[in-house]
Design a protein around this motif. Structure first.
Motif, short mmCIF file in Angstrom:
data_model
loop_
_atom_site.label_atom_id
_atom_site.label_comp_id
_atom_site.label_asym_id
_atom_site.label_seq_id
_atom_site.Cartn_x
_atom_site.Cartn_y
_atom_site.Cartn_z
N LYS A 48 -14.45 3.92 -13.16
CA LYS A 48 -15.62 4.29 -13.95
C LYS A 48 -16.19 3.05 -14.62
O LYS A 48 -15.46 2.27 -15.23
N VAL A 49 -17.50 2.87 -14.48
CA VAL A 49 -18.20 1.76 -15.12
C VAL A 49 -19.36 2.35 -15.92
O VAL A 49 -20.12 3.17 -15.41
N SER A 50 -19.50 1.94 -17.18
CA SER A 50 -20.53 2.48 -18.06
C SER A 50 -21.65 1.47 -18.28
O SER A 50 -21.40 0.29 -18.50
N VAL A 51 -22.89 1.97 -18.21
CA VAL A 51 -24.07 1.17 -18.54
C VAL A 51 -24.70 1.84 -19.76
O VAL A 51 -25.28 2.91 -19.65
N SER A 52 -24.55 1.21 -20.92
CA SER A 52 -24.99 1.81 -22.17
C SER A 52 -25.87 0.85 -22.94
O SER A 52 -25.52 -0.32 -23.12
N GLY A 53 -27.03 1.33 -23.39
CA GLY A 53 -27.93 0.49 -24.17
C GLY A 53 -28.87 -0.30 -23.28
O GLY A 53 -28.85 -0.19 -22.05
N PRO A 54 -29.72 -1.13 -23.87
CA PRO A 54 -30.68 -1.93 -23.11
C PRO A 54 -29.97 -2.86 -22.12
O PRO A 54 -28.95 -3.46 -22.45
N ILE A 55 -30.52 -2.98 -20.93
CA ILE A 55 -29.92 -3.78 -19.87
C ILE A 55 -30.45 -5.20 -19.95
O ILE A 55 -31.65 -5.44 -19.85
N THR A 56 -29.55 -6.17 -20.12
CA THR A 56 -29.94 -7.57 -20.23
C THR A 56 -29.03 -8.42 -19.36
O THR A 56 -27.97 -7.99 -18.91
N ARG A 57 -29.46 -9.66 -19.16
CA ARG A 57 -28.62 -10.61 -18.44
C ARG A 57 -27.47 -11.09 -19.32
O ARG A 57 -26.34 -11.22 -18.88
N ASP A 58 -27.77 -11.36 -20.58
CA ASP A 58 -26.78 -11.95 -21.47
C ASP A 58 -27.05 -11.45 -22.88
O ASP A 58 -28.19 -11.46 -23.35
N VAL A 94 -20.50 5.85 -12.03
CA VAL A 94 -21.34 5.02 -12.89
C VAL A 94 -21.96 5.91 -13.96
O VAL A 94 -22.80 6.76 -13.66
N GLU A 95 -21.54 5.73 -15.19
CA GLU A 95 -22.07 6.51 -16.30
C GLU A 95 -23.26 5.77 -16.90
O GLU A 95 -23.16 4.61 -17.28
N LEU A 96 -24.40 6.46 -17.02
CA LEU A 96 -25.65 5.84 -17.45
C LEU A 96 -26.16 6.46 -18.74
O LEU A 96 -26.34 7.68 -18.83
N ASN A 97 -26.38 5.63 -19.74
CA ASN A 97 -27.03 6.04 -20.98
C ASN A 97 -27.85 4.86 -21.47
O ASN A 97 -27.42 4.09 -22.32
N THR A 98 -29.03 4.69 -20.88
CA THR A 98 -29.82 3.49 -21.12
C THR A 98 -31.31 3.78 -21.02
O THR A 98 -31.73 4.57 -20.17
N PRO A 99 -32.13 3.12 -21.87
CA PRO A 99 -33.58 3.25 -21.77
C PRO A 99 -34.18 2.31 -20.74
O PRO A 99 -35.39 2.32 -20.52
N GLY A 100 -33.35 1.47 -20.13
CA GLY A 100 -33.84 0.48 -19.16
C GLY A 100 -33.63 -0.93 -19.67
O GLY A 100 -32.80 -1.17 -20.54
N GLY A 101 -34.40 -1.85 -19.15
CA GLY A 101 -34.25 -3.24 -19.57
C GLY A 101 -34.85 -4.20 -18.56
O GLY A 101 -35.84 -3.87 -17.90
N GLU A 102 -34.25 -5.35 -18.44
CA GLU A 102 -34.81 -6.41 -17.60
C GLU A 102 -34.70 -6.06 -16.12
O GLU A 102 -33.78 -5.37 -15.69
N VAL A 103 -35.67 -6.56 -15.35
CA VAL A 103 -35.81 -6.16 -13.95
C VAL A 103 -34.65 -6.64 -13.09
O VAL A 103 -33.93 -5.84 -12.47
N LEU A 104 -34.46 -7.94 -13.01
CA LEU A 104 -33.45 -8.47 -12.10
C LEU A 104 -32.02 -8.09 -12.49
O LEU A 104 -31.21 -7.78 -11.61
N PRO A 105 -31.65 -8.08 -13.78
CA PRO A 105 -30.31 -7.60 -14.13
C PRO A 105 -30.08 -6.16 -13.69
O PRO A 105 -29.00 -5.82 -13.21
#
Length: 311
Positions: A48-58, A94-105
């Motif tokens: 299980k991998v979680s994606v939480s919050g805004p998505i950024t490179r760093d 893949v658990e998703l709780n995100t509003p989105g973020g940067e394109v390439l990341p």
């Protein structure tokens, strides 16, 4: 009556063995009860991998005590690849709780999920918007709750306009460039019509790429994707128009994974190693995100002249 010194050593060894066994059993129980969040899931077959919050490179954290800033794409990709290399792992959740973020990341995470050798199931909890949906399009299936917010298939480009303020303060803008559009979008002067058209073309290009990615990954007609008009939908409505495959709870998702791998899922959460202070910071960030995000965050802290994000 004196005890044999050798029996003392035997007793100590026995006690140590019992203690070690209890510790191992305890961590397994904790891992089982928390679905791999804590403890050592010694036996597992699902990552299980979680994606939480805004998505950024760093996240750019200056110290171990700083609050994490969202989903760091490189870390998430690393965890997916580690799961793919793990011979115990048969499926990826893949658990998703995100509003989105940067394109390439966002695309890097999508590509990592698409390259995983085995079934991949994305699960939207509260919010799966824009970059989150971009990621979900790289998975075999997308599940959501009835009240999840899903969609927002669109791109935002923004620039601050401080030209009026600069005039009031007597600040003039002067910059030396080579190339007609090298300084397009700078905030200290009004944008020209041809510059606006140029920058809008970049946003349109990203949008077409987003539509193509979703239509291919989700097996949808591109026009159906465009007709969503970058709206967010309740999970039940998203399922009606084909943005979501199935509705259900996390238990339902686990049952689906069981049918895909043919055995009871034992889940281990793959996540970056963090110290105590960083874990406490992560907990605070999740609470703040849940309380302050609203329907879908449309504000960023980027410092560039033109910020482009999947929102």
């Amino acid at each position: 009556m004196e005890r044999d010194p050798r029996s003392n050593g035997t007793d100590l060894l026995a006690a140590a063995a019992v203690g070690a066994t209890a510790a191992v059993a305890g961590t397994r129980v904790v891992a089982r009860l928390t679905r791999g969040r804590f403890g050592d899931a010694a036996e597992y077959n699902v990552a299980k991998v979680s994606v939480s919050g805004p998505i950024t490179r760093d996240t750019g954290r200056p110290s171990p005590l700083s609050r994490p800033g969202g989903a760091t794409a490189d870390d998430i990709v690393e965890q997916i690849e580690a799961a793919d290399d793990d011979e115990n792992v048969e499926a990826l959740l893949v658990e998703l709780n995100t509003p989105g973020g940067e394109v390439l990341p966002s695309d890097d995470i999508r590509r990592a999920a698409a390259a995983f050798d085995g079934p991949t199931v994305a699960y939207a909890t509260d919010l799966c918007a824009s970059g989150g949906y971009w990621i979900a399009s790289g998975c075999d299936e997308l599940w959501a709750r009835d009240a999840s917010l899903v969609g927002s298939i669109g791109v935002v480009g923004s620039r601050p306009n401080a030209a009026g303020l600069a005039d009031k303060l007597g600040i003039s803008y002067e910059q030396f460039t080579a190339g007609e559009y090298k300084d397009a979008g700078v905030p200290l002067r009004e944008i020209e019509d041809d510059e606006r058209e140029y920058l809008q073309g970049i946003i349109d290009g990203y949008y077409e790429q987003f539509v193509e990615t979703v239509s291919e990954g989700r097996d949808m007609d591109p026009e159906d994707v465009r007709e969503t008009e970058a709206r967010v939908y309740l999970g039940s409505d998203a399922a009606d128009i084909g943005l979501v495959d199935e509705l259900g709870t996390e238990d339902d998702v686990e049952s689906r994974v069981e049918s895909l791998i043919g055995s009871e899922p034992e889940i281990r959460e793959f996540e970056p190693e963090r110290g105590i202070a960083e874990r406490l910071g992560l907990g605070a960030e999740r609470v703040a995100f849940a309380a302050g995000n609203g329907v879908a965050s449309v504000f960023t802290d980027g410092g560039g002249d033109v910020d482009v994000e999947l929102r």
